[in-house]
Design an enzyme around this catalytic site. Sequence first.
Site, PDB file in Angstrom:
ATOM      1  N   ASN A 186       0.877  -1.175   0.000  1.00 38.02           N
ATOM      2  CA  ASN A 186       0.000   0.000   0.000  1.00 38.02           C
ATOM      3  C   ASN A 186       0.913   1.223   0.000  1.00 38.02           C
ATOM      4  O   ASN A 186       1.544   1.522   1.011  1.00 38.02           O
ATOM      5  CB  ASN A 186      -0.891  -0.023   1.253  1.00 38.02           C
ATOM      6  CG  ASN A 186      -1.663   1.263   1.449  1.00 38.02           C
ATOM      7  OD1 ASN A 186      -1.750   2.094   0.541  1.00 38.02           O
ATOM      8  ND2 ASN A 186      -2.231   1.447   2.631  1.00 38.02           N
ATOM      9  N   TRP A 187       0.974   1.878  -1.156  1.00 44.58           N
ATOM     10  CA  TRP A 187       1.914   2.994  -1.293  1.00 44.58           C
ATOM     11  C   TRP A 187       1.416   4.274  -0.622  1.00 44.58           C
ATOM     12  O   TRP A 187       2.162   5.243  -0.512  1.00 44.58           O
ATOM     13  CB  TRP A 187       2.173   3.277  -2.778  1.00 44.58           C
ATOM     14  CG  TRP A 187       3.149   2.323  -3.394  1.00 44.58           C
ATOM     15  CD1 TRP A 187       3.813   1.299  -2.779  1.00 44.58           C
ATOM     16  CD2 TRP A 187       3.592   2.332  -4.761  1.00 44.58           C
ATOM     17  NE1 TRP A 187       4.634   0.673  -3.682  1.00 44.58           N
ATOM     18  CE2 TRP A 187       4.520   1.278  -4.897  1.00 44.58           C
ATOM     19  CE3 TRP A 187       3.282   3.118  -5.876  1.00 44.58           C
ATOM     20  CZ2 TRP A 187       5.149   1.006  -6.122  1.00 44.58           C
ATOM     21  CZ3 TRP A 187       3.901   2.843  -7.094  1.00 44.58           C
ATOM     22  CH2 TRP A 187       4.826   1.801  -7.199  1.00 44.58           C
ATOM     23  N   LYS A 188       0.157   4.305  -0.221  1.00 44.66           N
ATOM     24  CA  LYS A 188      -0.422   5.534   0.353  1.00 44.66           C
ATOM     25  C   LYS A 188      -0.154   6.699  -0.607  1.00 44.66           C
ATOM     26  O   LYS A 188      -0.189   6.506  -1.810  1.00 44.66           O
ATOM     27  CB  LYS A 188       0.133   5.755   1.761  1.00 44.66           C
ATOM     28  CG  LYS A 188      -0.020   4.480   2.612  1.00 44.66           C
ATOM     29  CD  LYS A 188       0.227   4.670   4.052  1.00 44.66           C
ATOM     30  CE  LYS A 188       0.021   3.323   4.745  1.00 44.66           C
ATOM     31  NZ  LYS A 188       0.100   3.397   6.189  1.00 44.66           N
TER      32      LYS A 188
ATOM     33  N   HIS B 173      -9.522   1.298   5.041  1.00 41.92           N
ATOM     34  CA  HIS B 173      -8.190   1.412   5.652  1.00 41.92           C
ATOM     35  C   HIS B 173      -8.274   2.336   6.865  1.00 41.92           C
ATOM     36  O   HIS B 173      -9.046   3.298   6.876  1.00 41.92           O
ATOM     37  CB  HIS B 173      -7.187   1.959   4.628  1.00 41.92           C
ATOM     38  CG  HIS B 173      -5.787   1.929   5.149  1.00 41.92           C
ATOM     39  ND1 HIS B 173      -5.290   2.931   5.939  1.00 41.92           N
ATOM     40  CD2 HIS B 173      -4.813   1.001   5.045  1.00 41.92           C
ATOM     41  CE1 HIS B 173      -4.038   2.618   6.284  1.00 41.92           C
ATOM     42  NE2 HIS B 173      -3.727   1.454   5.751  1.00 41.92           N
TER      43      HIS B 173
ATOM     44  N   GLU C 255      -6.546   4.698   7.903  1.00 40.35           N
ATOM     45  CA  GLU C 255      -6.370   6.142   7.657  1.00 40.35           C
ATOM     46  C   GLU C 255      -7.647   6.755   7.077  1.00 40.35           C
ATOM     47  O   GLU C 255      -7.960   7.916   7.347  1.00 40.35           O
ATOM     48  CB  GLU C 255      -5.152   6.357   6.737  1.00 40.35           C
ATOM     49  CG  GLU C 255      -3.868   6.174   7.528  1.00 40.35           C
ATOM     50  CD  GLU C 255      -2.705   5.585   6.749  1.00 40.35           C
ATOM     51  OE1 GLU C 255      -2.689   5.683   5.512  1.00 40.35           O
ATOM     52  OE2 GLU C 255      -1.804   5.026   7.405  1.00 40.35           O
TER      53      GLU C 255
ATOM     54  N   GLU D 241      -5.701  -5.086  10.396  1.00 46.60           N
ATOM     55  CA  GLU D 241      -4.601  -4.150  10.600  1.00 46.60           C
ATOM     56  C   GLU D 241      -4.817  -3.412  11.918  1.00 46.60           C
ATOM     57  O   GLU D 241      -5.555  -2.404  11.951  1.00 46.60           O
ATOM     58  CB  GLU D 241      -4.554  -3.127   9.462  1.00 46.60           C
ATOM     59  CG  GLU D 241      -4.311  -3.728   8.095  1.00 46.60           C
ATOM     60  CD  GLU D 241      -3.708  -2.700   7.150  1.00 46.60           C
ATOM     61  OE1 GLU D 241      -2.554  -2.874   6.771  1.00 46.60           O
ATOM     62  OE2 GLU D 241      -4.378  -1.711   6.839  1.00 46.60           O
TER      63      GLU D 241
ATOM     64  N   GLY E 229       2.421   1.902  10.836  1.00 43.44           N
ATOM     65  CA  GLY E 229       3.377   3.001  10.723  1.00 43.44           C
ATOM     66  C   GLY E 229       4.090   3.323  12.018  1.00 43.44           C
ATOM     67  O   GLY E 229       4.760   4.343  12.124  1.00 43.44           O
TER      68      GLY E 229
ATOM     69  N   SER F  95       3.277  -2.494  10.252  1.00 42.87           N
ATOM     70  CA  SER F  95       4.734  -2.580  10.464  1.00 42.87           C
ATOM     71  C   SER F  95       5.327  -3.926  10.050  1.00 42.87           C
ATOM     72  O   SER F  95       6.202  -4.456  10.717  1.00 42.87           O
ATOM     73  CB  SER F  95       5.088  -2.247  11.913  1.00 42.87           C
ATOM     74  OG  SER F  95       4.741  -0.898  12.196  1.00 42.87           O
TER      75      SER F  95
ATOM     76  N   GLY G 145       2.772  -1.311   4.264  1.00 44.99           N
ATOM     77  CA  GLY G 145       2.817   0.119   3.940  1.00 44.99           C
ATOM     78  C   GLY G 145       4.251   0.553   3.691  1.00 44.99           C
ATOM     79  O   GLY G 145       4.803   0.369   2.607  1.00 44.99           O
ATOM     80  N   GLY G 146       4.891   1.105   4.721  1.00 46.77           N
ATOM     81  CA  GLY G 146       6.233   1.684   4.599  1.00 46.77           C
ATOM     82  C   GLY G 146       7.236   0.792   3.874  1.00 46.77           C
ATOM     83  O   GLY G 146       7.975   1.253   2.992  1.00 46.77           O
TER      84      GLY G 146
END
Length: 257
Positions: free
Chosen positions: A12-14, A97, A99, A169, A175, A215, A236-237
Amino acid sequence: MSQNRPTIIAGNWKMYKTMEEAQQFFSELLNLVSGSEHQIRLAVPFTMIHTLAEKAKGTLILIGAQNMSDASEGAFTGEIAGRMLREVGAQFVLLGHSERRHIFGETNAFIQKKVVRALEDGIQPLLCFGETLDQREQNQMEDVLKAQILEGLEGVSGDQLKSMVLAYEPVWAIGTGRTASPEQAQEAHHFCREVIRSQWGDDVADTVPILYGGSVKPENSKALMDQPDLDGVLVGGASLSPETFAKIVNFNHLVKT
Ligand code: PGA
């Protein structure tokens, strides 16, 4: 991991990367994951979907979106409809998600409308849910997960649910560098699968893949993936670098040093 369900490694590149960076990432990733037996997915910003979906044709990588409208079309300035995403090559869409829930105030009821719309528009929903740290500490985890699953999937048939992917999640792990332990993840995944079993039956519960997100890194992916109710990861990251993401994709080829 289960023998009966696919193993899915999704990034997930956000809101990261330019088109140029995305194309470079893609070429590098393809070299690093050739021969992988897993399903690889990238949820990318809207503007990159078409180009990356074209590049992904004939490869093992699926390209998807990170959000969509609950409407099929209309006067909704700034929104994007599922069929527009499908038209440019998106094969799945992240919905719910954390966010979107916490920064943009999306509720279970609103997310449910998007799930139903995505199914109607022929784009596979990848529904995300998870508890906050506060909810976990107040022993509300099970109630929160149950509500997110049952309200978010209201009106979805067993066959439709079998065509979807879910992702647990925990918000406290996203994150933050603080991953759920493999045991914590398994416990939550097992609970979610049992919620599905009680509502949709064994066949659906044993078919729908449930990914873990929060994470995930090369160092912890194998231990997570070894859990029986965990069918892959949503990253993600660590999905922003092709080398790091490829290490997660190739988790079962990693030699411990
Ligand atoms: P993270 O994000 O891997 O950076 O924790 C996961 C996600 O938001 O899906």
